[in-house]
Design a protein around this motif. Sequence first.
Motif, PDB file in Angstrom:
ATOM      1  N   THR A 283       0.846  -1.190   0.000  1.00  0.00           N
ATOM      2  CA  THR A 283       0.000   0.000   0.000  1.00  0.00           C
ATOM      3  C   THR A 283       0.881   1.240   0.000  1.00  0.00           C
ATOM      4  N   LYS A 284       0.247   2.410  -0.218  1.00  0.00           N
ATOM      5  CA  LYS A 284       1.044   3.638  -0.226  1.00  0.00           C
ATOM      6  C   LYS A 284       1.651   3.912   1.136  1.00  0.00           C
ATOM      7  N   GLU A 285       1.030   3.424   2.198  1.00  0.00           N
ATOM      8  CA  GLU A 285       1.597   3.590   3.537  1.00  0.00           C
ATOM      9  C   GLU A 285       2.667   2.544   3.835  1.00  0.00           C
ATOM     10  N   MET A 286       2.548   1.355   3.209  1.00  0.00           N
ATOM     11  CA  MET A 286       3.489   0.277   3.470  1.00  0.00           C
ATOM     12  C   MET A 286       3.773  -0.521   2.185  1.00  0.00           C
ATOM     13  N   PRO A 287       4.592   0.051   1.301  1.00  0.00           N
ATOM     14  CA  PRO A 287       4.954  -0.659   0.075  1.00  0.00           C
ATOM     15  C   PRO A 287       5.716  -1.950   0.407  1.00  0.00           C
TER      16      PRO A 287
ATOM     17  N   ARG B 261       9.239   3.348  -4.511  1.00  0.00           N
ATOM     18  CA  ARG B 261       9.746   4.537  -5.200  1.00  0.00           C
ATOM     19  C   ARG B 261       8.614   5.353  -5.818  1.00  0.00           C
ATOM     20  N   VAL B 262       7.714   4.687  -6.532  1.00  0.00           N
ATOM     21  CA  VAL B 262       6.630   5.410  -7.197  1.00  0.00           C
ATOM     22  C   VAL B 262       5.666   5.998  -6.164  1.00  0.00           C
ATOM     23  N   ALA B 263       5.284   5.202  -5.171  1.00  0.00           N
ATOM     24  CA  ALA B 263       4.397   5.714  -4.123  1.00  0.00           C
ATOM     25  C   ALA B 263       5.064   6.865  -3.384  1.00  0.00           C
ATOM     26  N   GLY B 264       6.372   6.759  -3.150  1.00  0.00           N
ATOM     27  CA  GLY B 264       7.104   7.817  -2.468  1.00  0.00           C
ATOM     28  C   GLY B 264       7.084   9.124  -3.242  1.00  0.00           C
TER      29      GLY B 264
ATOM     30  N   GLY C 124       2.435  15.177  -3.010  1.00  0.00           N
ATOM     31  CA  GLY C 124       1.100  15.485  -2.533  1.00  0.00           C
ATOM     32  C   GLY C 124      -0.019  15.090  -3.469  1.00  0.00           C
ATOM     33  N   VAL C 125       0.233  14.099  -4.323  1.00  0.00           N
ATOM     34  CA  VAL C 125      -0.795  13.635  -5.256  1.00  0.00           C
ATOM     35  C   VAL C 125      -1.784  12.748  -4.500  1.00  0.00           C
ATOM     36  N   ASP C 126      -3.062  13.046  -4.647  1.00  0.00           N
ATOM     37  CA  ASP C 126      -4.100  12.209  -4.062  1.00  0.00           C
ATOM     38  C   ASP C 126      -4.313  11.040  -5.020  1.00  0.00           C
TER      39      ASP C 126
ATOM     40  N   GLY D 118       2.884   4.141 -16.955  1.00  0.00           N
ATOM     41  CA  GLY D 118       4.041   3.263 -17.000  1.00  0.00           C
ATOM     42  C   GLY D 118       4.382   2.728 -15.630  1.00  0.00           C
ATOM     43  N   GLY D 119       5.555   2.114 -15.571  1.00  0.00           N
ATOM     44  CA  GLY D 119       6.058   1.540 -14.329  1.00  0.00           C
ATOM     45  C   GLY D 119       7.079   2.440 -13.670  1.00  0.00           C
ATOM     46  N   CYS D 120       7.866   1.857 -12.804  1.00  0.00           N
ATOM     47  CA  CYS D 120       8.795   2.622 -11.976  1.00  0.00           C
ATOM     48  C   CYS D 120       9.794   3.438 -12.804  1.00  0.00           C
ATOM     49  N   ASP D 121      10.442   2.808 -13.765  1.00  0.00           N
ATOM     50  CA  ASP D 121      11.461   3.519 -14.550  1.00  0.00           C
ATOM     51  C   ASP D 121      10.855   4.682 -15.332  1.00  0.00           C
ATOM     52  N   ILE D 122       9.709   4.454 -15.943  1.00  0.00           N
ATOM     53  CA  ILE D 122       9.064   5.506 -16.732  1.00  0.00           C
ATOM     54  C   ILE D 122       8.613   6.650 -15.827  1.00  0.00           C
ATOM     55  N   VAL D 123       7.993   6.317 -14.689  1.00  0.00           N
ATOM     56  CA  VAL D 123       7.540   7.362 -13.766  1.00  0.00           C
ATOM     57  C   VAL D 123       8.736   8.150 -13.225  1.00  0.00           C
TER      58      VAL D 123
END
Length: 119
Positions: free
Chosen positions: A23-27, A34-37, A43-45, A81-86
């Motif tokens: 989850t965004k609180e506990m990846p 990385r992406v959630a962080g 501050g994106v909802d 996209g995924g992590c690298d793209i984001v």
Amino acid sequence: MSAEDQIKQTITDNSVVLFMKGTKEMPQCGFSSRVAGVLNYMGVDFADVNVLADEDIRQGIKDFSDWPTVPQLYVKGEFVGGCDIVTEMTLSGELDTMLADNGVTFDKDAADKIREANG
């Protein structure tokens, strides 16, 4: 409801969705973290979908996007996209533009700080 229908409904009902491990609180993996962080820091909802909690969604999102890995970011129903793209989009400013163009609120100063720290 099928996994595909659940995915469609989730990305329709939420402006920004991250399909991730944990989850965004506990990846539960570094790429999801990385992406959630980045999204949290800016501050994106966003809605988070823990693919580890549902095997049908875990496989279904890969089939839906034709993308083999998680995390997967969607903005206004569009696969980003995924992590690298984001990560690349964050550092280039493309993510800021995409969010702004889609009416998604975020902290521009935070986005600039990410770029300064990684410049």
